[in-house]
Scaffold this motif. Structure first.
Motif, PDB file in Angstrom:
ATOM      1  N   LEU A   1     -52.415 -78.854 122.147  1.00 65.18           N
ATOM      2  CA  LEU A   1     -52.784 -79.170 123.527  1.00 65.18           C
ATOM      3  C   LEU A   1     -51.593 -79.872 124.169  1.00 65.18           C
ATOM      4  CD1 LEU A   1     -56.444 -80.485 123.044  1.00 65.18           C
ATOM      5  CD2 LEU A   1     -55.743 -78.287 124.017  1.00 65.18           C
ATOM      6  N   PRO A   2     -50.624 -79.095 124.679  1.00 66.54           N
ATOM      7  CA  PRO A   2     -49.387 -79.692 125.199  1.00 66.54           C
ATOM      8  C   PRO A   2     -49.579 -80.457 126.512  1.00 66.54           C
ATOM      9  CG  PRO A   2     -49.393 -77.316 125.552  1.00 66.54           C
ATOM     10  CD  PRO A   2     -50.593 -77.620 124.720  1.00 66.54           C
ATOM     11  N   VAL A   3     -50.684 -80.242 127.231  1.00 67.41           N
ATOM     12  CA  VAL A   3     -50.931 -80.904 128.507  1.00 67.41           C
ATOM     13  C   VAL A   3     -52.256 -81.649 128.434  1.00 67.41           C
ATOM     14  CG1 VAL A   3     -51.210 -80.600 130.998  1.00 67.41           C
ATOM     15  CG2 VAL A   3     -49.672 -79.092 129.732  1.00 67.41           C
ATOM     16  N   GLU A   4     -52.243 -82.877 128.905  1.00 67.01           N
ATOM     17  CA  GLU A   4     -53.469 -83.661 128.918  1.00 67.01           C
ATOM     18  C   GLU A   4     -54.198 -83.512 130.247  1.00 67.01           C
ATOM     19  OE1 GLU A   4     -52.656 -87.707 128.015  1.00 67.01           O
ATOM     20  OE2 GLU A   4     -51.916 -87.285 125.983  1.00 67.01           O
ATOM     21  N   GLN A   5     -55.478 -83.806 130.222  1.00 67.24           N
ATOM     22  CA  GLN A   5     -56.291 -83.736 131.431  1.00 67.24           C
ATOM     23  C   GLN A   5     -55.741 -84.702 132.490  1.00 67.24           C
ATOM     24  OE1 GLN A   5     -60.765 -83.201 131.408  1.00 67.24           O
ATOM     25  NE2 GLN A   5     -60.651 -85.370 131.919  1.00 67.24           N
ATOM     26  N   GLY A   6     -55.579 -84.193 133.707  1.00 67.01           N
ATOM     27  CA  GLY A   6     -55.044 -85.008 134.804  1.00 67.01           C
ATOM     28  C   GLY A   6     -53.549 -84.880 134.995  1.00 67.01           C
ATOM     29  N   LEU A  34     -54.006 -80.273 136.109  1.00 68.52           N
ATOM     30  CA  LEU A  34     -55.040 -79.862 135.164  1.00 68.52           C
ATOM     31  C   LEU A  34     -56.223 -80.824 135.333  1.00 68.52           C
ATOM     32  CD1 LEU A  34     -55.756 -77.879 132.909  1.00 68.52           C
ATOM     33  CD2 LEU A  34     -54.800 -79.514 131.271  1.00 68.52           C
ATOM     34  N   ASP A  35     -57.116 -80.443 136.226  1.00 71.66           N
ATOM     35  CA  ASP A  35     -58.197 -81.346 136.620  1.00 71.66           C
ATOM     36  C   ASP A  35     -59.247 -81.505 135.525  1.00 71.66           C
ATOM     37  OD1 ASP A  35     -59.366 -82.924 138.838  1.00 71.66           O
ATOM     38  OD2 ASP A  35     -60.992 -81.456 138.681  1.00 71.66           O
ATOM     39  N   ARG A  36     -59.459 -80.457 134.743  1.00 69.23           N
ATOM     40  CA  ARG A  36     -60.424 -80.524 133.642  1.00 69.23           C
ATOM     41  C   ARG A  36     -59.830 -79.844 132.415  1.00 69.23           C
ATOM     42  NH1 ARG A  36     -65.842 -81.013 134.882  1.00 69.23           N
ATOM     43  NH2 ARG A  36     -66.093 -81.037 132.619  1.00 69.23           N
ATOM     44  N   LEU A  37     -60.030 -80.463 131.246  1.00 68.12           N
ATOM     45  CA  LEU A  37     -59.673 -79.865 129.965  1.00 68.12           C
ATOM     46  C   LEU A  37     -60.901 -79.960 129.073  1.00 68.12           C
ATOM     47  CD1 LEU A  37     -57.455 -78.560 128.243  1.00 68.12           C
ATOM     48  CD2 LEU A  37     -56.819 -80.853 127.455  1.00 68.12           C
ATOM     49  N   GLU A  38     -61.469 -78.818 128.712  1.00 70.49           N
ATOM     50  CA  GLU A  38     -62.793 -78.797 128.100  1.00 70.49           C
ATOM     51  C   GLU A  38     -62.780 -78.419 126.622  1.00 70.49           C
ATOM     52  OE1 GLU A  38     -64.550 -75.924 130.635  1.00 70.49           O
ATOM     53  OE2 GLU A  38     -64.804 -77.285 132.332  1.00 70.49           O
ATOM     54  N   LEU A  80     -57.640 -75.723 136.903  1.00 70.48           N
ATOM     55  CA  LEU A  80     -56.360 -76.076 137.502  1.00 70.48           C
ATOM     56  C   LEU A  80     -56.530 -76.112 139.021  1.00 70.48           C
ATOM     57  CD1 LEU A  80     -53.303 -76.570 136.932  1.00 70.48           C
ATOM     58  CD2 LEU A  80     -52.972 -74.117 137.341  1.00 70.48           C
ATOM     59  N   ILE A  81     -56.039 -77.185 139.650  1.00 69.32           N
ATOM     60  CA  ILE A  81     -56.201 -77.371 141.091  1.00 69.32           C
ATOM     61  C   ILE A  81     -54.849 -77.658 141.736  1.00 69.32           C
ATOM     62  CG2 ILE A  81     -57.139 -78.916 142.859  1.00 69.32           C
ATOM     63  CD1 ILE A  81     -59.604 -79.259 141.217  1.00 69.32           C
ATOM     64  N   ASP A  82     -54.610 -76.986 142.858  1.00 72.90           N
ATOM     65  CA  ASP A  82     -53.458 -77.304 143.710  1.00 72.90           C
ATOM     66  C   ASP A  82     -54.006 -77.896 145.001  1.00 72.90           C
ATOM     67  OD1 ASP A  82     -51.182 -77.497 145.214  1.00 72.90           O
ATOM     68  OD2 ASP A  82     -50.965 -75.331 145.526  1.00 72.90           O
ATOM     69  N   ASP A  83     -53.947 -79.224 145.139  1.00 77.84           N
ATOM     70  CA  ASP A  83     -54.486 -79.879 146.336  1.00 77.84           C
ATOM     71  C   ASP A  83     -53.385 -80.448 147.225  1.00 77.84           C
ATOM     72  OD1 ASP A  83     -53.666 -81.898 144.697  1.00 77.84           O
ATOM     73  OD2 ASP A  83     -55.546 -83.030 144.749  1.00 77.84           O
ATOM     74  N   SER A  84     -52.156 -79.891 147.099  1.00 75.25           N
ATOM     75  CA  SER A  84     -51.097 -80.301 148.027  1.00 75.25           C
ATOM     76  C   SER A  84     -51.449 -79.869 149.450  1.00 75.25           C
ATOM     77  CB  SER A  84     -49.757 -79.697 147.608  1.00 75.25           C
ATOM     78  OG  SER A  84     -49.825 -78.284 147.593  1.00 75.25           O
ATOM     79  N   ARG A  85     -52.256 -78.814 149.559  1.00 75.95           N
ATOM     80  CA  ARG A  85     -52.861 -78.404 150.816  1.00 75.95           C
ATOM     81  C   ARG A  85     -54.351 -78.224 150.578  1.00 75.95           C
ATOM     82  NH1 ARG A  85     -50.093 -76.723 155.060  1.00 75.95           N
ATOM     83  NH2 ARG A  85     -51.541 -75.070 155.624  1.00 75.95           N
ATOM     84  N   LEU A  86     -55.123 -78.441 151.634  1.00 72.84           N
ATOM     85  CA  LEU A  86     -56.573 -78.358 151.528  1.00 72.84           C
ATOM     86  C   LEU A  86     -57.102 -77.245 152.418  1.00 72.84           C
ATOM     87  CD1 LEU A  86     -57.434 -82.174 151.712  1.00 72.84           C
ATOM     88  CD2 LEU A  86     -57.383 -80.744 149.656  1.00 72.84           C
ATOM     89  N   LYS A  87     -58.286 -76.798 152.075  1.00 78.36           N
ATOM     90  CA  LYS A  87     -58.981 -75.789 152.868  1.00 78.36           C
ATOM     91  C   LYS A  87     -60.306 -76.384 153.330  1.00 78.36           C
ATOM     92  CE  LYS A  87     -60.908 -72.493 150.587  1.00 78.36           C
ATOM     93  NZ  LYS A  87     -61.055 -71.290 149.747  1.00 78.36           N
TER      94      LYS A  87
END
Length: 367
Positions: A88-93, A179-183, A199-206
């Motif tokens: 698991l090379p990437v942690e949640q958040g 990485l908003d959630r790791l399950e 995975l979330i990209d929130d640099s821009r919102l809708k």
């Protein structure tokens, strides 16, 4: 022998007759020398109303609706092959870049299968190369040569599938994001199609919302949008999408707006109020109480023409709030009836009195 009336009684009768004749002929003489009074209606019998001069002005209407915020890009991460979680090379958040490895699955016998497939492809190519020389000398048949060609294609396809499977043992991020959630946990066995994170990209919102069908015709992509959050803060953006078809159940249209989120605030999933700035309109500002409905249910406003007669003009309600309404469809300048409009009908002639103001007292005008 008849008895004569007394002389005094005869004298009184003559005086009364003369007085009657004088009164009678005196009135006739006066009627002959003086014209009769006009029978025209007095202005005192006309209804009285108050009015004020109203001038059209430019107004930038706002369409306000409730909606919610989402990340511009969000994806649920699914596995494309079976396997045991090896790393698991990437942690949640954690923030990741596009192409970064998010998960590593065990290869098991995949490496051995890959070596065998490479050998099979090499052998098939060698056999085809030798058969090509024999075919030129007509030492093998055409079907046999085609079978060898097919063997090369099958071996190449098997090798490509195994290499794809090897790539799928370490899935990567499709875009920059968090990485908003790791399950999953180390050692857990995953099946094909099973979710392991988000995975979330929130640099821009809708921002998404629904608008009534009567207002959807005013909307087009590119209009400025301001979003007000529950804490009172605001974000700016523009309208990016207006649905071409209404929802069958509500007859409303779906809209989306894109917003900048430079501070990467955690706003995805939150509710918000959207204020869409519509194109400028020429409108009159007036109290909502002055709006009436005609026989067809159309909004109308009463005002005066040049002869002080009542005119009722249909209007379009552009915008309204608790204090006033903004309407279109009236002439550029009108004398707006502000008091007494409920007691007069179109075509009625009235006594018009200017609305009282702080600077001057009302000046009655009989028109």
């Amino acid at each position: 022998m008849l008895k004569r009336p007394p002389i005094s009684a005869l004298l009184a009768a003559l005086v009364l007759a003369a007085l009657f004749l004088w009164l009678l002929f005196g009135d006739i003489q006066r009627f002959q020398s003086e014209p009769p009074e006009s029978q025209e209606a007095s202005t005192d019998s006309l209804p009285r109303i108050e009015f004020r001069q109203s001038h059209a002005s430019s107004h930038q209407p706002q369409l306000v609706t409730q909606g919610q915020l989402e990340a511009l890009r969000e994806v649920t991460l699914l596995t494309r092959r079976d396997g045991r979680v090896a790393e698991l090379p990437v942690e949640q958040g954690d923030s990741v870049e596009a192409g970064a490895t998010l998960l590593v699955l065990s290869r098991d016998a995949l490496d051995a299968q890959l070596e065998r497939a490479e050998a099979q492809l090499e052998l098939a190519r060698a056999e085809l190369s030798g058969a090509a020389d024999l075919r030129r000398r007509d030492l093998i048949s055409q079907p046999e040569y085609l079978r060898l060609q097919s063997s090369v294609s099958v071996a190449a396809a098997e090798l490509a599938e195994l290499r794809q499977s090897l790539d799928e043992t370490h899935p990567t991020a499709p875009f920059d994001g968090v990485l908003d959630r790791l399950e999953v946990e180390l050692g857990e066995v995953l099946q094909v199609g099973e979710s392991y994170g988000r995975l979330i990209d929130d640099s821009r919102l809708k921002a998404s919302a629904w608008v009534a069908q009567r207002r959807a015709l005013e909307l087009r992509p590119g209009l400025p949008v301001e979003v007000r959050l529950l804490d009172g803060s605001r974000l700016s953006g523009e309208l990016s999408h207006v649905a071409r078809r209404a929802d069958e159940a509500t007859r409303s249209f779906y809209i989306e707006a894109e917003l900048d989120n430079p501070e990467r605030r955690r706003l995805a999933g939150a509710s918000a109020t959207l204020s869409i700035t519509l194109p400028e309109r020429s409108v009159h500002r007036l109290s909502s109480a002055l709006l009436e409905l005609d026989e067809r249910g159309q909004l109308q406003v009463k005002h005066l023409d040049e002869e002080a007669r009542v005119v009722a003009t249909p209007v379009e309600l552009v915008e309204a709030d608790a204090r006033e309404a903004y309407v279109a469809g009236l002439p550029e300048e009108i004398r707006l009836i502000t008091l007494g409009g409920g007691y007069v009908e179109p075509g009625d002639r009235v006594v018009a009195v200017p609305e009282p103001s702080a600077d001057s007292a009302p000046d009655e005008e009989s028109l």
